[in-house]
Design a protein around this motif. Sequence first.
Motif, PDB file in Angstrom:
ATOM      1  N   ILE A 204     -15.972  -0.475 -25.128  1.00 12.26           N
ATOM      2  CA  ILE A 204     -15.506   0.618 -25.994  1.00 12.26           C
ATOM      3  C   ILE A 204     -14.888   1.733 -25.157  1.00 12.26           C
ATOM      4  O   ILE A 204     -13.840   2.297 -25.507  1.00 12.26           O
ATOM      5  N   VAL A 207     -11.393   0.568 -23.864  1.00 10.12           N
ATOM      6  CA  VAL A 207     -10.370   0.554 -24.915  1.00 10.12           C
ATOM      7  C   VAL A 207      -9.996   1.977 -25.333  1.00 10.12           C
ATOM      8  O   VAL A 207      -8.809   2.315 -25.482  1.00 10.12           O
ATOM      9  N   THR A 208     -10.987   2.832 -25.493  1.00 10.21           N
ATOM     10  CA  THR A 208     -10.723   4.216 -25.907  1.00 10.21           C
ATOM     11  C   THR A 208      -9.903   4.950 -24.861  1.00 10.21           C
ATOM     12  O   THR A 208      -8.874   5.578 -25.172  1.00 10.21           O
ATOM     13  N   THR A 295     -16.913  -8.072 -32.902  1.00 11.39           N
ATOM     14  CA  THR A 295     -16.458  -6.795 -32.345  1.00 11.39           C
ATOM     15  C   THR A 295     -16.121  -6.928 -30.872  1.00 11.39           C
ATOM     16  O   THR A 295     -15.080  -6.440 -30.405  1.00 11.39           O
ATOM     17  N   ASN A 296     -16.984  -7.599 -30.127  1.00 12.82           N
ATOM     18  CA  ASN A 296     -16.765  -7.747 -28.691  1.00 12.82           C
ATOM     19  C   ASN A 296     -15.502  -8.555 -28.387  1.00 12.82           C
ATOM     20  O   ASN A 296     -14.699  -8.179 -27.526  1.00 12.82           O
ATOM     21  N   SER A 298     -12.893  -8.945 -30.320  1.00 15.10           N
ATOM     22  CA  SER A 298     -11.718  -8.176 -30.742  1.00 15.10           C
ATOM     23  C   SER A 298     -11.379  -7.080 -29.742  1.00 15.10           C
ATOM     24  O   SER A 298     -10.213  -6.903 -29.359  1.00 15.10           O
ATOM     25  N   LEU A 299     -12.390  -6.325 -29.296  1.00 12.94           N
ATOM     26  CA  LEU A 299     -12.150  -5.233 -28.352  1.00 12.94           C
ATOM     27  C   LEU A 299     -11.662  -5.764 -27.006  1.00 12.94           C
ATOM     28  O   LEU A 299     -10.766  -5.181 -26.383  1.00 12.94           O
ATOM     29  N   ALA A 303      -8.179  -4.943 -25.268  1.00 10.56           N
ATOM     30  CA  ALA A 303      -8.136  -4.420 -23.892  1.00 10.56           C
ATOM     31  C   ALA A 303      -7.059  -5.137 -23.083  1.00 10.56           C
ATOM     32  O   ALA A 303      -6.394  -4.523 -22.230  1.00 10.56           O
TER      33      ALA A 303
END
Length: 620
Positions: A204, A207-208, A295-296, A298-299, A303
């Motif tokens: 997270i 990506v952020t 979620t993992n 996709s992130l 990335a």
Amino acid sequence: MAENQITNIANTFGVVDYIVFSAALITSAAIGVYFACSGNKQKTTKEFLLADGNMSVWPVSMSLFASFMSAISTLGIPSDTYTYGLMFIYAALGFIPAMFFAGHLYIPVFYNLKLTSIYEYLEMRFNRITRIICVCSYLIQMTLYMSVVLYAPSLALSAVTGINVWISTISVATVCIFYTAIGGMKAVMWTDTVQAVIMLAGVIAVVTKGFLTVGWDKVWRDAEESGRLNLLVPKLTFDPNPLIRQNFWSLVVGQGVFWMGTYGASQAQVQRSLTLPSLKKAKIALWINLPLLMTNISLASIAGIIIYSYFRDCDPLTSGAITAVDQLYPLFVMEVLGHIPGFAGLIVAAVLSGSLSTISTGLNSLSAVVLVDLIQPFRKQPLRDDHATVISKVIAVSSGLVAVLLTIMVAEVDGVLQIAFTILSVCGGPILGVFSLGMFFPQANGKGAICGLLMSLIITAWFGFGAQFNKQHEYKYPTSTEGCNWRNSSFLYNNTEIIYNTTTIEPHINSNLGWNSTNNYMYSISYHYLMPLACVVCTMFGLPVSLLTGGCGIEGADPMLISPPIRRICCGLSKKYLDETSDFDTIEIRMEKSSQGVVLRSARDLTEEKESKFEADDTE
């Protein structure tokens, strides 16, 4: 682009980063010490291997998530997206059918039988030979996989952080062996919970920060212009041709079967489900695990396109700043987050936490398999429980040491995602096939199982490892070095002289996007299809041989060894009986350990007793 040029960032892993990284390892070790000193202090095999069967849903769910969503995924998925586009994100959809079928077709059978090792089932259903072949296959699978998970991330991180590869490898292995050996399954699952949080926080954060640094619009625009936003390419996305490296079908179907096998017919994951006090909770744990996995995936995929956008005009691999594609993720982290004290340490901890969770899972499951399948069945007298517990701990330590020694074999690994899936599929696919043969086909017998299993192992290994040794040309998306500002220059990077190549590869879209360009089609089949291929081959050979050799006789297989939905269809049992046996908390399967191994004494007797009881109730 000037703002995206690679700098000599090898020394930016500072004191605070080392503190954060060390804190993650110390926390894992401390959890092991706590569980070694609490409860029954890991003195029984049930506590050491199955956590006394009283774990709560949350840590089991987190452990299921962290166990195989390892550093391989953290490093491999972004680099795969960078190289082949965003297509891998479709794999997240494959988890939905995987969780459903694992929870409703496979887990109920194992939970019903109250097994420690799932391979006990194979002797009950078929014969000891089938059981031993699958056990040996699993030992090879997990040992090789642990060595890849242990070494590859350490190698990738060392190249861009300056951490010595063997310091990283030995540190992770030592901590992991320590807390697994003294804390047992409880320590493994609670450390997995901590590590899962660190893993998610890490991806997270990347990506952020990546979107903030590069820009939301630029990331998606660059992905589209380069062709990496390839989710709906007509010629590629929904083409059923198995030679396409990955598209919607190979990822949803292939990965769906892969994860169904991982969660439904793998000792490492099923053993976690058996630590819960009821089948209902085991199913809930699987479904809670689902959104975490999606979620993992996709992130990590997103990335990858962020990393491409950042390095769009100065590809690190082409320019020589890195030597392997799996170093892209840590390089990006050090470039973007390396100047913030502690953040680089957090990301390194997140990557290596994935290694810790996978290795501890492997060590604990190998302890169970070796003890139950390779030691106890060949003893004239059953082991005392305290002796068995000590042996389990010794096996865990020994397995860890073997995995460390085997890291030498994977020193040249590049593209860890594909090699990891290949290892798991080549060994795990035939195992899934033989379990499916036993649970879904009541007339399948031991001769058919051995034939199907061996043919599946041979053909899958031929295709899978053959592709690794006969590298085929695969289309990769274009990269460029035209933005690098060190034309015809060199400097020391991580104590190595790097001479930069300024060749520019012009962006374009190949008309055969995603296809293997080769005439050797055997080795061009997508590695995502290896697991389904193994299952098909096992059934294709196993079922006919079973029928030709008499099947399981007139009565067929014991209904307790057949998957519940198949029992309803094939075994003709009354609905009232099936509803009763669906509550596996009320069923007691009495097991007898003899010189012949673990033998199911009373499954058929229990069936007859239950049916008689229901008939009597109906008469009344």
